[in-house]
Motif scaffolding. Structure first.
Motif, PDB file in Angstrom:
ATOM      1  N   VAL A  16       0.824  -1.211   0.000  1.00 26.31           N
ATOM      2  CA  VAL A  16       0.000   0.000   0.000  1.00 26.31           C
ATOM      3  C   VAL A  16       0.856   1.258   0.000  1.00 26.31           C
ATOM      4  CG1 VAL A  16      -1.893   1.249   1.119  1.00 26.31           C
ATOM      5  CG2 VAL A  16      -1.791  -1.255   1.261  1.00 26.31           C
ATOM      6  N   GLY A  17       1.849   1.319   0.890  1.00 27.90           N
ATOM      7  CA  GLY A  17       2.723   2.482   0.979  1.00 27.90           C
ATOM      8  C   GLY A  17       3.080   2.789   2.415  1.00 27.90           C
ATOM      9  N   PRO A  18       4.115   3.618   2.638  1.00 24.61           N
ATOM     10  CA  PRO A  18       4.587   3.909   3.999  1.00 24.61           C
ATOM     11  C   PRO A  18       3.520   4.504   4.906  1.00 24.61           C
ATOM     12  CG  PRO A  18       6.135   4.728   2.354  1.00 24.61           C
ATOM     13  CD  PRO A  18       4.917   4.283   1.608  1.00 24.61           C
ATOM     14  N   ILE A  19       2.599   5.306   4.338  1.00 27.16           N
ATOM     15  CA  ILE A  19       1.574   5.974   5.147  1.00 27.16           C
ATOM     16  C   ILE A  19       0.621   4.971   5.793  1.00 27.16           C
ATOM     17  CG2 ILE A  19      -0.099   6.311   3.251  1.00 27.16           C
ATOM     18  CD1 ILE A  19       0.775   9.016   5.783  1.00 27.16           C
ATOM     19  N   ALA A  20       0.532   3.752   5.222  1.00 26.59           N
ATOM     20  CA  ALA A  20      -0.433   2.750   5.693  1.00 26.59           C
ATOM     21  C   ALA A  20       0.162   1.743   6.673  1.00 26.59           C
ATOM     22  CB  ALA A  20      -1.025   2.002   4.493  1.00 26.59           C
ATOM     23  N   VAL A  21       1.447   1.875   7.009  1.00 31.99           N
ATOM     24  CA  VAL A  21       2.087   0.908   7.909  1.00 31.99           C
ATOM     25  C   VAL A  21       1.499   1.025   9.322  1.00 31.99           C
ATOM     26  CG1 VAL A  21       4.260   0.220   8.989  1.00 31.99           C
ATOM     27  CG2 VAL A  21       4.222   0.880   6.576  1.00 31.99           C
ATOM     28  N   PRO A  22       1.004  -0.077   9.890  1.00 27.24           N
ATOM     29  CA  PRO A  22       0.439  -0.010  11.250  1.00 27.24           C
ATOM     30  C   PRO A  22       1.478   0.400  12.293  1.00 27.24           C
ATOM     31  CG  PRO A  22      -0.212  -2.051  10.146  1.00 27.24           C
ATOM     32  CD  PRO A  22       0.858  -1.420   9.295  1.00 27.24           C
ATOM     33  N   ALA A  23       1.052   1.206  13.255  1.00 30.13           N
ATOM     34  CA  ALA A  23       1.927   1.560  14.374  1.00 30.13           C
ATOM     35  C   ALA A  23       2.101   0.363  15.300  1.00 30.13           C
ATOM     36  CB  ALA A  23       1.342   2.737  15.139  1.00 30.13           C
ATOM     37  N   ALA A  24       1.064  -0.488  15.369  1.00 25.36           N
ATOM     38  CA  ALA A  24       1.120  -1.685  16.221  1.00 25.36           C
ATOM     39  C   ALA A  24       0.362  -2.812  15.546  1.00 25.36           C
ATOM     40  CB  ALA A  24       0.516  -1.379  17.589  1.00 25.36           C
ATOM     41  N   ILE A  25       0.851  -4.044  15.717  1.00 29.90           N
ATOM     42  CA  ILE A  25       0.175  -5.239  15.220  1.00 29.90           C
ATOM     43  C   ILE A  25       0.026  -6.206  16.376  1.00 29.90           C
ATOM     44  CG2 ILE A  25       0.290  -7.216  13.649  1.00 29.90           C
ATOM     45  CD1 ILE A  25       1.877  -5.485  11.708  1.00 29.90           C
ATOM     46  N   GLU A  26      -1.210  -6.623  16.622  1.00 26.19           N
ATOM     47  CA  GLU A  26      -1.479  -7.559  17.718  1.00 26.19           C
ATOM     48  C   GLU A  26      -1.992  -8.875  17.129  1.00 26.19           C
ATOM     49  OE1 GLU A  26      -4.505  -7.853  21.551  1.00 26.19           O
ATOM     50  OE2 GLU A  26      -3.846  -5.865  20.859  1.00 26.19           O
ATOM     51  N   PHE A  27      -1.412  -9.994  17.575  1.00 23.44           N
ATOM     52  CA  PHE A  27      -1.858 -11.307  17.108  1.00 23.44           C
ATOM     53  C   PHE A  27      -2.962 -11.818  18.034  1.00 23.44           C
ATOM     54  CE2 PHE A  27       2.753 -11.462  15.690  1.00 23.44           C
ATOM     55  CZ  PHE A  27       2.449 -11.059  14.396  1.00 23.44           C
ATOM     56  N   VAL A  28      -4.095 -12.200  17.445  1.00 26.62           N
ATOM     57  CA  VAL A  28      -5.249 -12.657  18.226  1.00 26.62           C
ATOM     58  C   VAL A  28      -5.750 -13.989  17.672  1.00 26.62           C
ATOM     59  CG1 VAL A  28      -5.971 -10.330  18.891  1.00 26.62           C
ATOM     60  CG2 VAL A  28      -6.825 -11.316  16.759  1.00 26.62           C
ATOM     61  N   ASP A  29      -6.553 -14.678  18.476  1.00 17.34           N
ATOM     62  CA  ASP A  29      -7.111 -15.964  18.047  1.00 17.34           C
ATOM     63  C   ASP A  29      -8.469 -15.809  17.379  1.00 17.34           C
ATOM     64  OD1 ASP A  29      -4.907 -17.393  19.030  1.00 17.34           O
ATOM     65  OD2 ASP A  29      -5.740 -17.359  21.069  1.00 17.34           O
ATOM     66  N   SER A  30      -9.157 -14.662  17.623  1.00 19.05           N
ATOM     67  CA  SER A  30     -10.464 -14.428  16.999  1.00 19.05           C
ATOM     68  C   SER A  30     -10.723 -12.933  16.932  1.00 19.05           C
ATOM     69  CB  SER A  30     -11.570 -15.120  17.790  1.00 19.05           C
ATOM     70  OG  SER A  30     -11.659 -14.547  19.094  1.00 19.05           O
ATOM     71  N   LEU A  31     -11.723 -12.567  16.129  1.00 16.42           N
ATOM     72  CA  LEU A  31     -12.124 -11.165  15.998  1.00 16.42           C
ATOM     73  C   LEU A  31     -13.612 -11.040  16.320  1.00 16.42           C
ATOM     74  CD1 LEU A  31     -10.301 -10.363  12.627  1.00 16.42           C
ATOM     75  CD2 LEU A  31      -9.724  -9.394  14.868  1.00 16.42           C
TER      76      LEU A  31
END
Length: 649
Positions: free
Chosen positions: A604-619
């Motif tokens: 997508v591009g640098p502007i779209a990079v998440p500040a944080a990524i959390e791994f989860v088992d469900s949403l």
């Protein structure tokens, strides 16, 4: 435009308290400001415009725009929401921006001053810019571009971007500018949707002392979308790039050939002919190509810039946005030239190599009116007052903000430190789809820190509940526009049903345009914009669709499902927080977090990079399978989850 800093998350409640305090803080215009204003009686003019908006826009169309043939009707609303403005009128925005000026005293006036990140200076008089536009228009014609064709432009912040836009408009081609920060997939998607046979790009662009390899990105995009037959490459950085024989041509070589003649007739365009497509993120993975047309758009942007920013012939105007966004289209390229003023464009970042770069440029070029994003202001605030205070900013008489709501603290710093408490701040709310300012003060309107103040003359905006009833003072609601305006988008390119569904279905019975934003009005009728209500996140003033970022994450081999939300951030307005469900057997580690961030950067591009990524088992999902992002946001911010009755589990 902002410095790359670690996000600092703060509760939304903090902004709430700040806004309520700011509502009581009023900054009336000085007598001097009112005396020199273009429209000192603006409030009276606005009242008359609201009584008869048709007459108001009719008068502005005759005041600001030349017509080859006069229009027969100001507004045709017979096929709402597909409104038509200045029906039957013939015009061309390139004529109003350039052609007409070269036959007046403005011929030798500076149209554009440009400084590169390395300090390189280039200037264009109205006559020289006119000549360059005509020559490049003939280059495009020699490549087979004709009226109604689309030309995709993917460049850095250089004058040639504006020249390519104006040249396309001059010959009746539709330009589609793609922001130079987007990746190959984003570029490919936009080329494919617009069906552009010609791409105009650069070898690279300078940013913070490094090159952004635009031509390499373009080459990758064309592998994914082979619609393009011709690529014209402007040489900015001089880096080594691949040039495919028979497809790729150097800008400077073409402009030195006999095909680049300075004789070029301007195409006569109908007021409702397409002018440009600009892609904006939506709630599905596919970006929306917002279409603007030739007549109403130029009337609207010329009027709003003249009234709100009070521009005069002697002014030097600096809109510090990127031409690849609507702000750049309307208020870097087109409206300033229609009004015949001198614009300034800067290639680099606001804090490179030092945090005084912008203040240095304002002093150096005696900028009078300066317009930027709250993100940039917050980014420069953190370096303190010493940097701006070492420069003479006395040339400034007006300041402005765009892209997102400005928090009162940043407003006060901007007013006090940069404007020295004598420059009104024109805080503008508008969208790609609106074409120009919708809610904005002019210099004679009393100001409140953080408020976009009141709707522009002729604009009927309101804050309403879900059932369409007006909200009480300080009650959050839906921001709507109750009647058409000349600068409005006409449709979504190739998808009129999506246009209706996206903007006109929420309040279909009333026939109102739904902005997608939430807002509130205070007891004085001043508007306070809160933010997006749909699945679009504003980061540093740029709109990013959740679906586009989620699609990028899921395209990674280790990710099964993803959801992203916007989280309030003191610097950028919002930052992206991502939740990922991983495929079975994949290890949850920091290495994968970094890998996914790089993957989003590429997709997508640098502007779209998440500040944080959390791994989860469900949403959290509704029974129909829709991800409940508000629950994710409540969890991150430590807020009450609210009604969970539709939650599947």
């Amino acid at each position: 435009m902002s410095a790359e800093l670690e996000p600092t998350v703060h509760p939304e409640a903090e902004r709430e308290v700040e806004i309520l305090a700011a509502e009581k803080e009023v900054y009336p215009p000085s007598e001097e400001v009112v005396a020199r204003a273009n429209v000192p009686n603006y409030m009276e003019v606005r009242e008359e415009a609201n009584k008869d908006f048709i007459a108001f826009w009719d008068a502005r169309a005759k005041e600001f725009i030349d017509w080859y043939e006069p229009y027969e009707k100001v507004l045709d609303d017979s096929n709402a929401p597909f409104f038509k403005w200045f029906v039957g009128g013939k015009t061309n925005i390139a004529h109003n921006a350039l052609d007409r000026h070269v036959h007046t005293w403005r011929r030798n006036k500076l149209a554009l001053i440009w400084e590169g990140e390395n300090g390189e200076l280039r200037t264009f008089s109205y006559f020289r810019l006119w000549q360059e536009v005509k020559r490049f228009a003939n280059v495009l014609r020699s490549m087979g571009v004709k009226k109604g064709d689309t030309v995709t432009i993917y460049m850095g912040r250089v004058p040639e971007l504006a020249i390519a836009m104006l040249a396309s408009a001059k010959i009746g081609a539709i330009h589609s500018v793609v922001y130079g920060g987007f990746s190959e997939q984003a570029l490919a998607d936009r080329i494919e949707d617009a069906q552009s046979r010609v791409l105009v790009t650069c070898d690279g662009a300078w940013l913070r002392g490094k090159t952004v390899n635009l031509k390499d990105i373009a080459d990758e995009a064309l592998k994914r979308s082979p619609v393009v037959e011709t690529v014209i490459v402007y040489q900015r950085t001089g880096q080594e790039v691949n040039m495919e024989q028979g497809r790729d041509y150097w800008w400077h070589e073409l402009m030195n050939l006999p095909i680049a003649s300075p004789r070029c007739e301007t195409e006569v365009m109908d007021a409702e002919d397409p002018l440009f497509i600009l892609y904006t993120s939506g709630t599905t993975g596919k970006p929306k190509g917002v279409l603007h047309t030739c007549g109403g758009y130029q009337v609207y942007i010329a009027t709003t810039l003249k009234y709100a920013f009070d521009l005069k012939d002697e002014d030097r105007w600096w809109c510090a946005a990127d031409p690849g966004w609507i702000t750049g289209h309307s208020y870097i390229v087109y409206a300033p030239l229609i009004l015949g003023v001198t614009g300034f464009m800067y290639e680099g970042a606001p804090n490179y190599p030092y945090p005084n770069r912008w203040w240095q440029l304002i002093e150096k070029y005696a900028i009078n009116v300066f317009y930027t994003a709250p993100t940039a202001i917050r980014g420069l605030m953190r370096f303190g007052e010493a940097w701006p205070n070492r420069h003479d900013l006395s040339s400034l008489r007006l300041l402005g903000t765009v892209g997102e709501p400005i928090n009162p603290e940043a407003w006060r710093w901007y007013y006090r430190v940069i404007g020295k408490e004598r420059c009104p701040i024109i805080d503008t709310w508008w969208q790609t789809e609106t074409g120009g300012f919708m809610i904005t003060p002019t210099p004679v309107v009393p100001l409140k820190p953080g408020s976009a103040t009141i709707p522009f003359a002729g604009i009927d905006a309101d804050v309403v509940r879900e059932d369409g009833t007006p909200c009480d003072p300080n009650e959050d609601g839906y921001l709507v526009v109750k009647r058409p305006w000349p600068g409005m988008a006409r449709t979504v390119w190739g998808d009129p049903d999506r246009y209706v569904a996206q903007y006109w279905s929420e309040f279909k019975a009333q026939g109102w345009y739904f902005t997608g934003d939430s807002a509130r009005k205070d007891s004085d009728g001043y508007f306070w914009i809160i933010g997006r209500m749909d699945d679009v996140i504003k980061v540093s003033g740029y709109r990013l669709g959740t679906a586009e970022i989620e699609s990028a994450l899921v395209s990674h081999k280790d990710v099964a499902e993803a959801a992203v939300i916007g989280v309030p951030d003191e610097l950028k307005g919002n930052v992206i927080y991502a939740f990922c469900i991983l495929n079975a057997g994949v290890s949850k580690d920091d290495g994968l977090v970094d890998e996914l961030k790089q993957h989003v950067r590429r997709e997508v591009g640098p502007i779209a990079v998440p500040a944080a990524i959390e791994f989860v088992d469900s949403l959290p999902k509704t029974r129909s399978g829709k991800i409940m992002r508000r629950l994710l946001k409540a969890q991150v911010l430590g807020q009450d989850a609210g009604d969970t009755s539709t939650l599947a589990d």
